[in-house]
Enzyme design. Structure first.
Site, PDB file in Angstrom:
ATOM      1  N   ASP A 137      43.044  74.226   3.508  1.00 64.03           N
ATOM      2  CA  ASP A 137      42.998  73.289   4.822  1.00 64.03           C
ATOM      3  C   ASP A 137      43.346  71.746   4.033  1.00 64.03           C
ATOM      4  O   ASP A 137      42.688  71.422   3.070  1.00 64.03           O
ATOM      5  CB  ASP A 137      41.722  73.187   5.616  1.00 64.03           C
ATOM      6  CG  ASP A 137      41.903  72.375   6.933  1.00 64.03           C
ATOM      7  OD1 ASP A 137      42.341  70.926   6.798  1.00 64.03           O
ATOM      8  OD2 ASP A 137      41.629  73.074   7.844  1.00 64.03           O
ATOM      9  N   ILE A 138      44.377  71.092   4.634  1.00 65.18           N
ATOM     10  CA  ILE A 138      44.730  69.756   4.310  1.00 65.18           C
ATOM     11  C   ILE A 138      43.760  68.754   4.512  1.00 65.18           C
ATOM     12  O   ILE A 138      43.637  67.651   3.869  1.00 65.18           O
ATOM     13  CB  ILE A 138      45.998  69.402   4.518  1.00 65.18           C
ATOM     14  CG1 ILE A 138      46.059  69.299   6.148  1.00 65.18           C
ATOM     15  CG2 ILE A 138      47.163  70.164   4.029  1.00 65.18           C
ATOM     16  CD1 ILE A 138      47.361  68.476   6.759  1.00 65.18           C
ATOM     17  N   ASN A 168      38.392  78.449  16.399  1.00 68.15           N
ATOM     18  CA  ASN A 168      38.390  77.300  17.685  1.00 68.15           C
ATOM     19  C   ASN A 168      39.234  77.559  18.803  1.00 68.15           C
ATOM     20  O   ASN A 168      40.164  78.382  18.610  1.00 68.15           O
ATOM     21  CB  ASN A 168      39.025  75.947  17.071  1.00 68.15           C
ATOM     22  CG  ASN A 168      37.755  75.520  16.146  1.00 68.15           C
ATOM     23  OD1 ASN A 168      36.476  75.767  16.173  1.00 68.15           O
ATOM     24  ND2 ASN A 168      38.153  74.590  14.979  1.00 68.15           N
ATOM     25  N   GLY A 197      37.993  72.504  20.011  1.00 67.89           N
ATOM     26  CA  GLY A 197      38.544  71.651  18.843  1.00 67.89           C
ATOM     27  C   GLY A 197      39.778  72.281  18.254  1.00 67.89           C
ATOM     28  O   GLY A 197      40.196  71.914  17.095  1.00 67.89           O
ATOM     29  N   GLN A 198      40.699  73.391  18.867  1.00 67.34           N
ATOM     30  CA  GLN A 198      41.805  73.757  18.419  1.00 67.34           C
ATOM     31  C   GLN A 198      42.949  72.724  18.232  1.00 67.34           C
ATOM     32  O   GLN A 198      43.231  72.025  19.432  1.00 67.34           O
ATOM     33  CB  GLN A 198      42.333  75.010  19.195  1.00 67.34           C
ATOM     34  CG  GLN A 198      43.358  75.614  18.699  1.00 67.34           C
ATOM     35  CD  GLN A 198      43.842  77.028  19.587  1.00 67.34           C
ATOM     36  OE1 GLN A 198      43.029  77.350  20.718  1.00 67.34           O
ATOM     37  NE2 GLN A 198      44.719  77.641  18.993  1.00 67.34           N
ATOM     38  N   HIS A 229      43.809  80.911  14.383  1.00 64.97           N
ATOM     39  CA  HIS A 229      43.416  80.769  12.820  1.00 64.97           C
ATOM     40  C   HIS A 229      41.826  80.825  12.488  1.00 64.97           C
ATOM     41  O   HIS A 229      41.215  80.451  13.389  1.00 64.97           O
ATOM     42  CB  HIS A 229      43.951  79.506  12.237  1.00 64.97           C
ATOM     43  CG  HIS A 229      43.829  78.220  12.763  1.00 64.97           C
ATOM     44  ND1 HIS A 229      44.276  77.949  14.028  1.00 64.97           N
ATOM     45  CD2 HIS A 229      42.927  77.123  12.436  1.00 64.97           C
ATOM     46  CE1 HIS A 229      43.920  76.735  14.564  1.00 64.97           C
ATOM     47  NE2 HIS A 229      43.039  76.080  13.582  1.00 64.97           N
ATOM     48  N   HIS A 289      39.012  79.822  10.046  1.00 66.53           N
ATOM     49  CA  HIS A 289      38.335  78.844   9.115  1.00 66.53           C
ATOM     50  C   HIS A 289      37.302  79.450   8.253  1.00 66.53           C
ATOM     51  O   HIS A 289      36.448  80.152   8.821  1.00 66.53           O
ATOM     52  CB  HIS A 289      37.599  77.625   9.496  1.00 66.53           C
ATOM     53  CG  HIS A 289      38.694  76.779  10.474  1.00 66.53           C
ATOM     54  ND1 HIS A 289      39.147  75.607  10.107  1.00 66.53           N
ATOM     55  CD2 HIS A 289      39.121  76.764  11.971  1.00 66.53           C
ATOM     56  CE1 HIS A 289      39.762  75.073  11.045  1.00 66.53           C
ATOM     57  NE2 HIS A 289      39.827  75.809  12.029  1.00 66.53           N
TER      58      HIS A 289
END
Length: 114
Positions: free
Chosen positions: A29-30, A87, A93-94, A100, A102
Protein backbone atom coordinates in the site's frame (compact mmCIF):
# COMPACT_ATOMS: atom_id res chain seq x y z
CA UNK A 1 -13.84 2.82 -16.29
CA UNK A 2 -10.31 1.70 -15.45
CA UNK A 3 -9.30 1.91 -11.80
CA UNK A 4 -5.79 2.41 -10.47
CA UNK A 5 -5.81 -1.31 -9.64
CA UNK A 6 -6.62 -2.36 -13.21
CA UNK A 7 -3.72 -0.16 -14.34
CA UNK A 8 -1.43 -1.89 -11.82
CA UNK A 9 -2.61 -5.30 -13.08
CA UNK A 10 -1.85 -4.32 -16.69
CA UNK A 11 1.50 -2.83 -15.56
CA UNK A 12 0.51 0.61 -16.90
CA UNK A 13 1.57 2.08 -13.57
CA UNK A 14 4.19 0.71 -11.19
CA UNK A 15 3.59 -0.96 -7.85
CA UNK A 16 5.78 -2.74 -5.33
CA UNK A 17 4.44 -6.21 -6.15
CA UNK A 18 5.08 -8.86 -3.50
CA UNK A 19 2.99 -11.74 -4.92
CA UNK A 20 1.43 -12.62 -8.24
CA UNK A 21 -0.46 -15.61 -9.60
CA UNK A 22 -2.72 -16.08 -12.60
CA UNK A 23 -5.71 -14.75 -10.65
CA UNK A 24 -4.35 -12.60 -7.81
CA UNK A 25 -1.91 -9.72 -7.38
CA UNK A 26 -0.55 -8.34 -4.10
CA UNK A 27 1.43 -5.14 -3.60
CA UNK A 28 2.49 -2.75 -0.86
CA UNK A 29 0.00 0.00 0.00
CA UNK A 30 1.36 3.46 -0.86
CA UNK A 31 -0.21 4.89 2.31
CA UNK A 32 0.49 2.15 4.87
CA UNK A 33 -1.40 2.05 8.17
CA UNK A 34 0.88 -0.57 9.72
CA UNK A 35 4.49 -1.72 9.30
CA UNK A 36 3.09 -4.40 6.96
CA UNK A 37 0.26 -3.18 4.73
CA UNK A 38 -0.33 -5.23 1.59
CA UNK A 39 -3.27 -5.00 -0.80
CA UNK A 40 -4.41 -8.29 -2.30
CA UNK A 41 -6.61 -7.94 -5.39
CA UNK A 42 -8.21 -10.23 -7.92
CA UNK A 43 -7.11 -9.76 -11.50
CA UNK A 44 -10.74 -9.58 -12.58
CA UNK A 45 -12.72 -6.49 -11.75
CA UNK A 46 -15.30 -6.87 -9.02
CA UNK A 47 -16.25 -3.36 -7.88
CA UNK A 48 -17.65 -4.01 -4.38
CA UNK A 49 -17.97 -6.80 -1.86
CA UNK A 50 -21.71 -6.68 -2.58
CA UNK A 51 -20.90 -7.71 -6.18
CA UNK A 52 -19.27 -10.98 -5.06
CA UNK A 53 -21.20 -14.08 -6.08
CA UNK A 54 -20.34 -16.82 -3.60
CA UNK A 55 -20.47 -19.84 -5.88
CA UNK A 56 -18.92 -18.03 -8.86
CA UNK A 57 -16.09 -16.36 -6.92
CA UNK A 58 -15.39 -18.95 -4.19
CA UNK A 59 -12.14 -20.24 -5.71
CA UNK A 60 -10.91 -16.71 -6.38
CA UNK A 61 -11.60 -15.62 -2.80
CA UNK A 62 -9.88 -18.77 -1.56
CA UNK A 63 -6.81 -17.84 -3.61
CA UNK A 64 -6.84 -14.34 -2.09
CA UNK A 65 -6.84 -15.87 1.42
CA UNK A 66 -4.11 -18.33 0.43
CA UNK A 67 -2.01 -15.36 -0.78
CA UNK A 68 -2.64 -13.54 2.51
CA UNK A 69 -1.50 -16.55 4.54
CA UNK A 70 1.59 -17.04 2.38
CA UNK A 71 2.53 -13.37 2.69
CA UNK A 72 1.90 -13.36 6.45
CA UNK A 73 4.30 -16.29 6.76
CA UNK A 74 6.86 -14.78 4.36
CA UNK A 75 6.73 -11.41 6.17
CA UNK A 76 7.01 -13.06 9.59
CA UNK A 77 3.73 -11.72 10.99
CA UNK A 78 1.80 -14.99 11.06
CA UNK A 79 2.73 -16.07 14.60
CA UNK A 80 2.01 -12.73 16.32
CA UNK A 81 -1.12 -12.13 14.27
CA UNK A 82 -2.43 -9.84 11.59
CA UNK A 83 -5.65 -8.32 10.34
CA UNK A 84 -7.49 -8.86 7.04
CA UNK A 85 -9.95 -6.15 5.98
CA UNK A 86 -12.38 -5.63 3.10
CA UNK A 87 -13.98 -2.17 2.87
CA UNK A 88 -17.30 -1.81 1.04
CA UNK A 89 -18.77 1.45 -0.20
CA UNK A 90 -18.22 5.02 0.86
CA UNK A 91 -19.28 4.60 4.50
CA UNK A 92 -17.15 1.46 4.69
CA UNK A 93 -14.04 3.41 3.65
CA UNK A 94 -13.69 1.98 0.14
CA UNK A 95 -11.58 4.32 -2.00
CA UNK A 96 -10.98 2.14 -5.08
CA UNK A 97 -13.95 0.32 -6.55
CA UNK A 98 -12.14 -2.94 -7.28
CA UNK A 99 -12.37 -5.31 -4.31
CA UNK A 100 -9.20 -5.62 -2.32
CA UNK A 101 -8.13 -7.26 0.89
CA UNK A 102 -5.86 -5.33 3.24
CA UNK A 103 -3.25 -7.44 5.02
CA UNK A 104 -2.12 -5.43 8.06
CA UNK A 105 0.48 -6.50 10.59
CA UNK A 106 3.72 -5.82 12.36
CA UNK A 107 2.05 -4.04 15.30
CA UNK A 108 -0.75 -4.59 17.82
CA UNK A 109 -4.15 -3.79 16.26
CA UNK A 110 -6.74 -1.83 18.21
CA UNK A 111 -10.46 -2.53 18.50
CA UNK A 112 -12.78 -1.11 17.44
CA UNK A 113 -10.90 -0.35 14.21
CA UNK A 114 -12.62 2.92 13.31
Amino acid sequence: MATIFSKIISKEIPADIVFESDKVLAFKDIKPHAPVHILIIPKIEIPRVTDIKGKEHAALLGEMFDAANKLANDLDISNNGFRLVFNCGNDGGQEVYHIHMHLLGGRHMQWPPG
